[in-house]
Design a protein around this motif. Structure first.
Motif, mmCIF file in Angstrom:
data_model
loop_
_atom_site.group_PDB
_atom_site.id
_atom_site.type_symbol
_atom_site.label_atom_id
_atom_site.label_comp_id
_atom_site.label_asym_id
_atom_site.label_seq_id
_atom_site.Cartn_x
_atom_site.Cartn_y
_atom_site.Cartn_z
ATOM 1 N N PRO A 5 0.817 -1.227 0.000
ATOM 2 C CA PRO A 5 0.000 0.000 0.000
ATOM 3 C C PRO A 5 0.843 1.266 0.000
ATOM 4 O O PRO A 5 0.436 2.282 -0.560
ATOM 5 N N GLU A 6 2.046 1.222 0.601
ATOM 6 C CA GLU A 6 2.906 2.405 0.594
ATOM 7 C C GLU A 6 3.319 2.772 -0.820
ATOM 8 O O GLU A 6 3.427 3.958 -1.152
ATOM 9 N N PHE A 18 5.699 14.176 7.097
ATOM 10 C CA PHE A 18 6.072 15.151 6.077
ATOM 11 C C PHE A 18 5.287 14.933 4.788
ATOM 12 O O PHE A 18 4.983 15.891 4.080
ATOM 13 N N LEU A 19 4.940 13.687 4.498
ATOM 14 C CA LEU A 19 4.122 13.409 3.318
ATOM 15 C C LEU A 19 2.705 13.944 3.497
ATOM 16 O O LEU A 19 2.132 14.542 2.588
ATOM 17 N N VAL A 20 2.160 13.740 4.675
ATOM 18 C CA VAL A 20 0.792 14.199 4.936
ATOM 19 C C VAL A 20 0.743 15.722 5.046
ATOM 20 O O VAL A 20 -0.033 16.390 4.351
ATOM 21 N N LEU A 21 1.582 16.270 5.924
ATOM 22 C CA LEU A 21 1.540 17.719 6.161
ATOM 23 C C LEU A 21 1.998 18.494 4.925
ATOM 24 O O LEU A 21 1.390 19.510 4.560
ATOM 25 N N GLY A 22 3.055 18.005 4.263
ATOM 26 C CA GLY A 22 3.543 18.701 3.076
ATOM 27 C C GLY A 22 2.519 18.714 1.955
ATOM 28 O O GLY A 22 2.308 19.745 1.307
ATOM 29 N N LEU A 76 -6.544 17.501 -5.568
ATOM 30 C CA LEU A 76 -5.745 16.306 -5.833
ATOM 31 C C LEU A 76 -4.653 16.138 -4.779
ATOM 32 O O LEU A 76 -4.409 15.031 -4.272
ATOM 33 N N LEU A 77 -3.987 17.243 -4.448
ATOM 34 C CA LEU A 77 -2.934 17.180 -3.437
ATOM 35 C C LEU A 77 -3.498 16.836 -2.059
ATOM 36 O O LEU A 77 -2.879 16.087 -1.296
ATOM 37 N N ALA A 78 -4.661 17.368 -1.736
ATOM 38 C CA ALA A 78 -5.298 17.042 -0.461
ATOM 39 C C ALA A 78 -5.653 15.554 -0.410
ATOM 40 O O ALA A 78 -5.512 14.904 0.633
ATOM 41 N N LEU A 79 -6.089 15.018 -1.539
ATOM 42 C CA LEU A 79 -6.408 13.593 -1.595
ATOM 43 C C LEU A 79 -5.153 12.743 -1.399
ATOM 44 O O LEU A 79 -5.204 11.672 -0.782
ATOM 45 N N ALA A 80 -4.021 13.215 -1.896
ATOM 46 C CA ALA A 80 -2.760 12.512 -1.661
ATOM 47 C C ALA A 80 -2.440 12.471 -0.170
ATOM 48 O O ALA A 80 -1.964 11.449 0.347
ATOM 49 N N LEU A 87 -2.427 9.095 5.005
ATOM 50 C CA LEU A 87 -2.961 8.835 6.345
ATOM 51 C C LEU A 87 -3.411 7.389 6.516
ATOM 52 O O LEU A 87 -3.428 6.861 7.635
ATOM 53 N N LEU A 88 -3.766 6.731 5.417
ATOM 54 C CA LEU A 88 -4.388 5.407 5.478
ATOM 55 C C LEU A 88 -3.414 4.259 5.281
ATOM 56 O O LEU A 88 -3.827 3.100 5.356
ATOM 57 N N VAL A 89 -2.137 4.541 5.006
ATOM 58 C CA VAL A 89 -1.180 3.463 4.736
ATOM 59 C C VAL A 89 -0.129 3.428 5.833
ATOM 60 O O VAL A 89 0.042 4.399 6.587
#
Length: 446
Positions: free
Chosen positions: A213-214, A282-286, A379-383, A388-390
């Motif tokens: 999933p990652e 950093f992936l989520v917040l960025g 799209l970026l927000a969906l990323a 958050l889910l993986v």
């Protein structure tokens, strides 16, 4: 020199060679990119045909990426990296001699093939040679070197403007040939590429990566990165500045530079901190910050607000980019070849770069720029939601005891060591100077 003498924070010299190579490549790209459309127009073609020169380069990168991944698996990273640089160097030098538009188009297409060869293989080399605990730091350094080189290229090109539009192509060729020679010499006997323990024991297929999933999350976030940062930002923001805000075209360049400044502020620091706190924060917040900044461009009705939102988007991009590349390194690990996995990662961004401006541009033309930029921010927000889910991509390597030999002694020859519990990850014995060079167990493989 022992690894202890190196110090825990010192990176292998080979990493610095690749970072320097990335800087030179970026400078050359910055030299050629500004003059390429004008050079193409000099053959008497229209704006669409001149733009096709740039699209052909990107299209060949996209189409040839799977083949580049297979070449890395079959030939190894270093030959593909050097071969790709040679293809770009020779095709770029030949472009300076082009006498027709079609010659230029073919030569730039060949350059796209070489570009994807060294892009995939250089990322594979960085993954192989980065110490597992410093992958984010290395990704930040690598990204920063490319960003600084891209900004410096046009400045250097301005110094040679009096030599004509063909001069940047010759300069780029010379720089690449020097880079090939330096990289060949520096990496020719590296035990990081060809470890004394026999090298990689396995390969990672795209299907194996897709099962995690990652990896699916990193493909989606890199697609969004390509669409928003490399596609829509470059295509729509200049039009927004001129057609909506009524500013001079020079303001578009300033806006893009402000975005790059936001990147530069956080790139290195965010990569280094992701080694300490993990990739996901950093992936989520960025991704979320970049989404806010990109969506905020839709509301920018003054120049100050335009620059502020562009700077915010740049900060967000600088936060997630190194962590995203480090996450791919975590998934593959230093003891496997993952050419197809890396090719898929690159293709996701290239596909976003191609589709983003087309689809969002259609929305902007039919409805409004605000809606198009809002969708891009979405799209970026969906990323961010995906991440958050993986699971966290980074697997911290435990300090486990040495594996006991059959006679009951440990790897150092000391008797009486307790057996290693089943399932415990252990590191293979390191050759000299290898402790800090990432030759241990595959951090990131489950």
């Amino acid at each position: 020199m022992t690894s202890a003498a190196r110090g825990p924070d010192r990176l292998p010299g080979e990493i610095w060679v690749l970072i320097a190579g990335s800087f030179v490549i970026a400078i050359g790209f910055g030299l050629v990119a500004p003059v390429l459309p004008q050079f193409a127009r000099g053959f008497g073609v229209g704006v669409a045909a001149a733009s096709a020169i740039i699209s052909a380069f990107a299209l060949m990168r996209l189409l040839f990426a799977p083949m580049s991944g297979r070449l890395v698996q079959r030939l190894g990273e270093r030959p593909v990296y050097l071969g790709g640089l040679l293809v770009v160097a020779l095709s770029t030098g030949a472009s300076a001699l082009a006498q027709t538009y079609w010659q230029l188009l073919v030569l730039r297409s060949l350059g796209g093939i070489g570009s994807t060869m060294f892009t995939v293989s250089s990322l594979a080399l960085v993954i192989r040679m980065s110490p597992p605990g410093a992958r984010g730091r290395v990704s930040g350094l690598y990204s920063t070197s490319f960003l600084v080189g891209s900004l410096g290229g046009p400045l250097i090109g301005g110094l040679f403007a009096g030599f004509g539009l063909r001069a940047p192509f010759v300069l780029y060729m010379i720089a690449l040939l020097i880079t090939v020679a330096v990289v060949w010499y520096a990496l020719r006997g590296s035990t990081l590429i060809n470890p004394v323990d026999g090298g990689p024991q396995r390969t990672m297929s795209f299907a194996e990566g897709w099962s995690r999933p990652e990896y699916r999350a990193v493909l989606w976030s890199n697609f969004c990165n390509g669409a928003a940062v490399f596609g829509v930002r470059m295509a729509l923001v200049p039009l927004l500045v001129v057609e909506v805000l009524g500013q001079e075209p020079s303001m578009a360049g300033i806006t893009l530079t402000v975005f790059a400044a936001g990147n530069a502020v956080v790139l290195f620091t965010s990569g280094r901190l992701s080694d300490r706190f993990g990739r996901k924060p950093f992936l989520v917040l960025g991704s979320f910050i970049c989404a806010v900044g990109t969506g905020g461009l839709a509301l920018a009705d003054t120049v100050p607000l335009l620059l502020i939102t562009s700077f915010v988007a740049g900060i967000g991009s600088g936060m997630f980019s190194p962590a995203q590349q480090a996450a791919v390194a975590d998934i593959i690990g230093p003891k496997a070849r993952g050419g197809p996995v890396l090719a898929g990662f690159q293709m996701s961004a290239d596909l976003g770069t191609v589709l983003g401006p087309i689809l969002v541009g259609f929305l902007a033309q039919q409805l409004s720029y605000g809606l198009g930029l809002g969708v891009t921010g979405g799209l970026l927000a969906l990323a961010a939601v995906f991440w958050l889910l993986v699971p966290e991509p980074m697997r911290r390597e435990a300090d486990s005891p040495a594996r006991p030999a059959e006679d009951g002694s440990d790897s150092s020859g000391k008797p009486g060591s307790a057996p290693t519990p089943p399932g415990t990850e252990v590191s293979a014995p390191h050759p000299p100077c290898a402790e800090s060079e990432g030759l241990g167990g595959r951090g990131g493989t489950r």
